[in-house]
Design a protein around this motif. Structure first.
Motif, PDB file in Angstrom:
ATOM      1  N   MET A 177       0.759  -1.192   0.047  1.00 14.44           N
ATOM      2  CA  MET A 177      -0.101   0.044  -0.114  1.00 14.44           C
ATOM      3  C   MET A 177       0.679   1.206  -0.034  1.00 14.44           C
ATOM      4  N   LYS A 178       0.646   2.034  -0.854  1.00 16.87           N
ATOM      5  CA  LYS A 178       1.352   3.525  -0.604  1.00 16.87           C
ATOM      6  C   LYS A 178       0.112   4.305   0.015  1.00 16.87           C
ATOM      7  N   MET A 179       0.573   5.006   1.118  1.00 18.73           N
ATOM      8  CA  MET A 179      -0.346   5.875   1.859  1.00 18.73           C
ATOM      9  C   MET A 179       0.294   7.338   2.179  1.00 18.73           C
ATOM     10  N   VAL A 180      -0.413   8.220   1.866  1.00 17.22           N
ATOM     11  CA  VAL A 180      -0.303   9.616   2.530  1.00 17.22           C
ATOM     12  C   VAL A 180      -1.041   9.893   3.763  1.00 17.22           C
ATOM     13  N   ILE A 181      -0.414  10.262   4.805  1.00 11.42           N
ATOM     14  CA  ILE A 181      -1.112  10.554   6.185  1.00 11.42           C
ATOM     15  C   ILE A 181      -0.622  11.975   6.478  1.00 11.42           C
ATOM     16  N   SER A 182      -1.682  12.633   7.112  1.00 12.60           N
ATOM     17  CA  SER A 182      -1.676  13.926   7.514  1.00 12.60           C
ATOM     18  C   SER A 182      -2.277  14.250   8.748  1.00 12.60           C
ATOM     19  N   ASN A 228       1.904   9.601  -5.670  1.00 11.15           N
ATOM     20  CA  ASN A 228       0.851   8.714  -6.398  1.00 11.15           C
ATOM     21  C   ASN A 228       0.269   7.592  -5.236  1.00 11.15           C
ATOM     22  N   PRO A 229      -0.202   7.807  -4.016  1.00 14.29           N
ATOM     23  CA  PRO A 229      -0.747   7.194  -3.195  1.00 14.29           C
ATOM     24  C   PRO A 229      -1.828   6.407  -3.735  1.00 14.29           C
ATOM     25  N   ASP A 230      -2.379   4.939  -2.725  1.00 15.04           N
ATOM     26  CA  ASP A 230      -3.493   4.429  -3.093  1.00 15.04           C
ATOM     27  C   ASP A 230      -4.670   5.344  -2.277  1.00 15.04           C
ATOM     28  N   VAL A 231      -4.376   5.956  -1.339  1.00 21.80           N
ATOM     29  CA  VAL A 231      -5.234   6.354  -0.317  1.00 21.80           C
ATOM     30  C   VAL A 231      -4.453   7.552   0.599  1.00 21.80           C
ATOM     31  N   GLY A 265     -14.101   1.147  25.024  1.00 26.49           N
ATOM     32  CA  GLY A 265     -12.671   0.899  24.329  1.00 26.49           C
ATOM     33  C   GLY A 265     -12.957  -0.091  23.182  1.00 26.49           C
ATOM     34  N   LEU A 266     -12.096   0.008  22.261  1.00 22.52           N
ATOM     35  CA  LEU A 266     -11.934  -0.711  21.011  1.00 22.52           C
ATOM     36  C   LEU A 266     -10.542  -0.769  20.865  1.00 22.52           C
ATOM     37  N   PRO A 267      -9.994  -1.821  21.293  1.00 20.15           N
ATOM     38  CA  PRO A 267      -8.455  -2.225  21.816  1.00 20.15           C
ATOM     39  C   PRO A 267      -7.864  -2.668  20.217  1.00 20.15           C
ATOM     40  N   HIS A 268      -8.883  -3.119  19.126  1.00 22.15           N
ATOM     41  CA  HIS A 268      -8.427  -3.335  17.792  1.00 22.15           C
ATOM     42  C   HIS A 268      -8.590  -2.184  16.801  1.00 22.15           C
ATOM     43  N   ALA A 269      -8.572  -1.069  17.390  1.00 22.46           N
ATOM     44  CA  ALA A 269      -8.882   0.115  16.578  1.00 22.46           C
ATOM     45  C   ALA A 269      -8.029   0.149  15.308  1.00 22.46           C
ATOM     46  N   ALA A 270      -6.633   0.012  15.616  1.00 23.42           N
ATOM     47  CA  ALA A 270      -5.679   0.082  14.344  1.00 23.42           C
ATOM     48  C   ALA A 270      -6.126  -0.697  13.529  1.00 23.42           C
ATOM     49  N   THR A 271      -6.447  -1.973  13.851  1.00 22.36           N
ATOM     50  CA  THR A 271      -6.815  -3.073  12.514  1.00 22.36           C
ATOM     51  C   THR A 271      -8.162  -2.642  11.852  1.00 22.36           C
ATOM     52  N   LEU A 272      -8.888  -2.084  12.795  1.00 22.13           N
ATOM     53  CA  LEU A 272     -10.390  -1.522  12.246  1.00 22.13           C
ATOM     54  C   LEU A 272     -10.222  -0.341  11.300  1.00 22.13           C
ATOM     55  N   VAL A 273      -9.263   0.382  11.559  1.00 24.22           N
ATOM     56  CA  VAL A 273      -9.153   1.662  10.578  1.00 24.22           C
ATOM     57  C   VAL A 273      -8.407   1.048   9.184  1.00 24.22           C
ATOM     58  N   TYR A 274      -7.333   0.009   9.561  1.00 27.32           N
ATOM     59  CA  TYR A 274      -6.663  -0.607   8.485  1.00 27.32           C
ATOM     60  C   TYR A 274      -7.587  -1.027   7.750  1.00 27.32           C
ATOM     61  N   ASN A 275      -8.564  -1.984   8.148  1.00 29.86           N
ATOM     62  CA  ASN A 275      -9.565  -2.577   7.148  1.00 29.86           C
ATOM     63  C   ASN A 275     -10.359  -1.795   6.137  1.00 29.86           C
ATOM     64  N   GLN A 276     -10.707  -0.467   7.099  1.00 30.47           N
ATOM     65  CA  GLN A 276     -11.258   0.608   6.109  1.00 30.47           C
ATOM     66  C   GLN A 276     -10.420   1.247   5.161  1.00 30.47           C
ATOM     67  N   LEU A 277      -9.206   1.217   5.353  1.00 30.19           N
ATOM     68  CA  LEU A 277      -8.252   1.801   4.373  1.00 30.19           C
ATOM     69  C   LEU A 277      -8.257   0.841   3.160  1.00 30.19           C
ATOM     70  N   LYS A 278      -8.149  -0.381   3.361  1.00 28.21           N
ATOM     71  CA  LYS A 278      -7.973  -1.486   2.417  1.00 28.21           C
ATOM     72  C   LYS A 278      -9.251  -1.284   1.513  1.00 28.21           C
ATOM     73  N   SER A 279     -10.548  -0.986   2.124  1.00 25.11           N
ATOM     74  CA  SER A 279     -11.991  -1.247   1.394  1.00 25.11           C
ATOM     75  C   SER A 279     -11.856   0.111   0.376  1.00 25.11           C
ATOM     76  N   ILE A 280     -11.126   1.125   0.509  1.00 27.05           N
ATOM     77  CA  ILE A 280     -11.468   2.198  -0.301  1.00 27.05           C
ATOM     78  C   ILE A 280     -10.206   2.343  -1.057  1.00 27.05           C
ATOM     79  N   ALA A 281      -9.084   1.851  -0.670  1.00 31.15           N
ATOM     80  CA  ALA A 281      -7.931   2.143  -1.389  1.00 31.15           C
ATOM     81  C   ALA A 281      -7.959   1.745  -3.078  1.00 31.15           C
ATOM     82  N   LYS A 282      -7.393   2.627  -3.740  1.00 27.76           N
ATOM     83  CA  LYS A 282      -7.586   2.349  -5.250  1.00 27.76           C
ATOM     84  C   LYS A 282      -6.820   1.070  -5.551  1.00 27.76           C
ATOM     85  N   GLY A 283      -7.290   0.518  -6.466  1.00 26.26           N
ATOM     86  CA  GLY A 283      -6.368  -0.826  -6.871  1.00 26.26           C
ATOM     87  C   GLY A 283      -6.801  -1.952  -6.197  1.00 26.26           C
TER      88      GLY A 283
END
Length: 364
Positions: free
Chosen positions: A1-6, A92-95, A346-364
């Motif tokens: 994955m190529k990601m820009v984060i801000s 040229n990021p995917d997300v 609390g959502l201790p698996h939050a990083a995984t949940l956000v990652y899954n959302q990234l994968k669902s919207i990332a181009k390609g």
């Protein structure tokens, strides 16, 4: 994955971004990441130390009252968006991900305008101006708390929790207690006012110190903040009780949090994600000096769920703080209920949940 984060300005926006980067890299080690922030924010120092490529744009926040400065901010936004577009095209990021702070405005908007999928993460219960603006230009909105959902378009809002919680949920509390050489068989109370400390909390603790010896079953860990430490030590030198440990700062905070029974602190969003991931009961003293009074709004929402007690800074005193501690720790039913309420948020698996959302919207 190529990601820009801000994400920028404060640790509350930066630490969730860094936690998400770690999650992405752990799952896809070949990933490429570019962080876009400002040179004036804390991110300019923290991000390069993590070995993450960093670029900056220049942008300032809007004033909430009518001001000519807002005209200048609009012009800065246009220029920052132009630069962000060029940085994003070159990478040229995917997300593209925004984790809060006004720097996310031009970065996420620029990505949307050139067809790159975007996700924004909201840490607070009540969203800030930037994320409210960006919600119409984002493919997905990841919220830390369910209380945020009503402020965003329902069809693209997902409650994921805060990625910072994942790091804390995995911490070893026994190592935290050992690192501070704490005595066994006590109720451990951590009192802290943030990395730089808080004068009002320090003053309340100073008032409480003469009463601490009357509570030998408690052990107090008191984090003053670096700038207040020497004065606090000087002030309490003659009266320091045996059940009090004073530190200017704690570097292994996740481990220490995992090993205590109750925390007294401000009500920053990332901190609330940390304590709810552990199911910690708390006493929150919101800072009255933050934009849009968001700390009190965060704290009141947790209080409405039964997870915390709130004391406003204007009402704070040593006796009130100690009586609030007693009301929780002297009543096993109250303590248990608050733990259960905190844990349910609390959502201790939050990083995984956000990652899954990234994968669902990332181009390609």
């Amino acid at each position: 994955m190529k990601m820009v984060i801000s994400g920028g300005g404060t640790g509350g926006h930066i630490y969730p971004a860094l936690a998400l980067v770690k999650e992405v890299m752990s799952r896809e080690p070949d990933s490429k990441v570019l962080y876009i922030g400002t040179q004036e924010g804390l991110e300019a120092d923290l991000v390069p130390k993590e070995g993450i490529p960093f670029q900056s744009v220049y942008i300032t926040g809007f004033k909430r009252s009518l001001s000519f400065d807002n005209v200048k901010t609009i012009w800065r936004f246009i220029k920052a968006t132009r630069r962000a577009k060029q940085l994003i095209r070159d990478f040229n990021p995917d997300v593209v991900v925004g984790t809060g702070g006004y720097v996310c405005g031009p970065v996420v908007y620029a990505a949307h305008s050139i067809g790159i999928p975007t996700l924004i993460h909201e840490q607070n219960v009540i969203p800030g101006l930037t994320n409210k603006f960006l919600s119409r230009y984002s493919n997905c909105i990841a919220a830390s708390f369910s209380g945020s959902s009503s402020y965003f378009p329902k069809e693209k809002t997902v409650v994921t929790g805060n990625p910072r919680a994942t790091e804390v949920a995995q911490a070893d509390g026994s190592r935290g207690r050992q690192s501070l050489d704490l005595p066994t068989g006590k109720k451990y109370i951590l009192i802290v006012g943030g990395s730089r400390g808080a004068r009002a909390i320090n003053e309340a603790v100073a008032d409480m110190i003469p009463m601490m010896a009357e509570h030998p079953d408690y052990f107090f860990i008191y984090v003053t903040g670096e700038i207040h430490y020497e004065k606090v030590i000087e002030d309490i030198r003659a009266s320091k009780p045996a059940n009090l440990l004073v530190r200017p700062f704690i570097y292994n905070m996740p481990e220490v949090l995992a090993g205590i029974d109750l925390i007294v602190n401000r009500a920053g969003a990332s901190f609330l994600a940390e304590i709810t991931s552990l199911g910690l009961p708390s006493i929150l003293i919101p800072s009255p000096y933050v934009t849009n009074n968001h700390q009190e709004k965060n704290a009141r929402w947790l209080e409405s769920q039964g997870a915390t007690r709130v004391i406003l800074e204007s009402e704070l005193s040593g006796s009130k703080l100690l009586s609030s501690i007693d009301a929780i720790l002297r009543d096993s039913g109250t303590e248990r209920h608050m733990r259960e309420a905190s844990k349910s948020l609390g959502l201790p698996h939050a990083a995984t949940l956000v990652y899954n959302q990234l994968k669902s919207i990332a181009k390609g």
